[in-house]
Scaffold this motif. Structure first.
Motif, short mmCIF file in Angstrom:
data_model
loop_
_atom_site.label_atom_id
_atom_site.label_comp_id
_atom_site.label_asym_id
_atom_site.label_seq_id
_atom_site.Cartn_x
_atom_site.Cartn_y
_atom_site.Cartn_z
N MET A 45 0.84 -1.20 0.00
CA MET A 45 0.00 0.00 0.00
C MET A 45 0.87 1.25 0.00
N LEU A 46 0.59 2.15 -0.92
CA LEU A 46 1.25 3.44 -0.95
C LEU A 46 0.41 4.44 -0.17
N ILE A 47 0.97 5.03 0.87
CA ILE A 47 0.25 6.03 1.65
C ILE A 47 0.41 7.38 0.95
N ARG A 48 -0.61 7.79 0.23
CA ARG A 48 -0.58 9.07 -0.47
C ARG A 48 -0.95 10.23 0.45
N ASP A 49 -1.84 9.94 1.39
CA ASP A 49 -2.32 10.99 2.27
C ASP A 49 -2.78 10.38 3.59
N ALA A 50 -2.41 11.00 4.68
CA ALA A 50 -2.87 10.58 6.01
C ALA A 50 -3.04 11.84 6.84
N ARG A 51 -4.24 12.08 7.31
CA ARG A 51 -4.47 13.33 8.02
C ARG A 51 -5.45 13.15 9.18
N PHE A 52 -5.29 14.00 10.17
CA PHE A 52 -6.14 13.98 11.35
C PHE A 52 -7.56 14.41 10.98
N VAL A 53 -8.54 13.72 11.58
CA VAL A 53 -9.95 14.06 11.33
C VAL A 53 -10.60 14.63 12.59
N SER A 54 -10.50 13.88 13.70
CA SER A 54 -11.18 14.36 14.91
C SER A 54 -10.71 13.60 16.14
N SER A 55 -10.96 14.21 17.31
CA SER A 55 -10.74 13.58 18.61
C SER A 55 -12.06 13.61 19.36
#
Length: 206
Positions: free
Chosen positions: A1-11
């Protein structure tokens, strides 16, 4: 798997406030000093995505991150020792249990275990509870770079033998190191594999 994007959504501290359950979700949890944040940063190759700390119990909420706009990575509070009050630990327990047993898109729980230690009662009890509740999970052994591969293999063997006393079928497991990146491809390949199964099942149900 290529991680193109990983970002925080919520806590969140409430299950009802979590993102809509529309994507496969993989939750990571372990004892509070198991190296979870470092592992998550290694898997996504995003330094600082998950906050690391020398103080056990840093994560106190349910943190959602979205990866490639295809699946959620969830950072859960650790269990076991943490320098917080008993009431706080009780609240965490209720929050984690509600998430694990009622989150409808929870696809797999990744239970992190320190590869340097023999089987720990708190870990075994946590996985027994997952089994009783019918929650699918895999084991991810961390910090394999901290000792020889021979020692790691000895401890893993003892762990599997201990679990074999009560489990008819052992869960899958992975050996990882946040320092060297070991196990990254294997864990991500597993997630890719399961995501394909989820997609196929969804298509078949239409």
């Amino acid at each position: 798997m290529l991680i193109r994007d990983a970002r925080f959504v919520s806590s969140n501290t409430q299950l009802s406030a979590c993102p809509p359950p529309t994507l496969p979700e993989y939750a990571f949890i372990g004892r509070s000093n198991v190296g979870k944040s470092s592992l998550l940063n290694m898997l996504t190759q995003r330094n600082g995505l998950a906050k690391t700390s020398s103080t056990p119990g840093k994560t106190q909420v349910i943190n959602h991150f979205i990866v490639n706009d295809e699946w959620y990575l969830v950072d859960l509070p650790g269990y076991g020792y943490a320098r917080v009050s008993k009431s706080s630990r009780a609240d965490w327990g209720k929050m984690i249990n509600a998430y694990l047993t009622r989150r409808e898109n929870l696809t797999c729980v990744c239970v992190l275990l320190d590869s340097r230690h023999p089987p720990q009662a708190v870990d075994l009890e946590f996985m027994e509870k997952l089994g009783e509740d019918g929650v699918p999970f895999v084991m991810i052994f961390t910090k394999t770079d901290k000792q020889s591969s021979t020692r790691t293999n000895e401890l893993i063997k003892s762990y599997l033998a201990k679990m074999g006393e009560t489990w008819d079928e052992l869960p899958r497991y992975f050996l990882t190191s946040a320092e060297t990146g070991a196990g990254r491809d294997e864990v991500l390949d597993f997630i890719t594999e399961v995501n394909r199964q989820v997609a196929a099942e969804a298509a078949g149900a239409e």
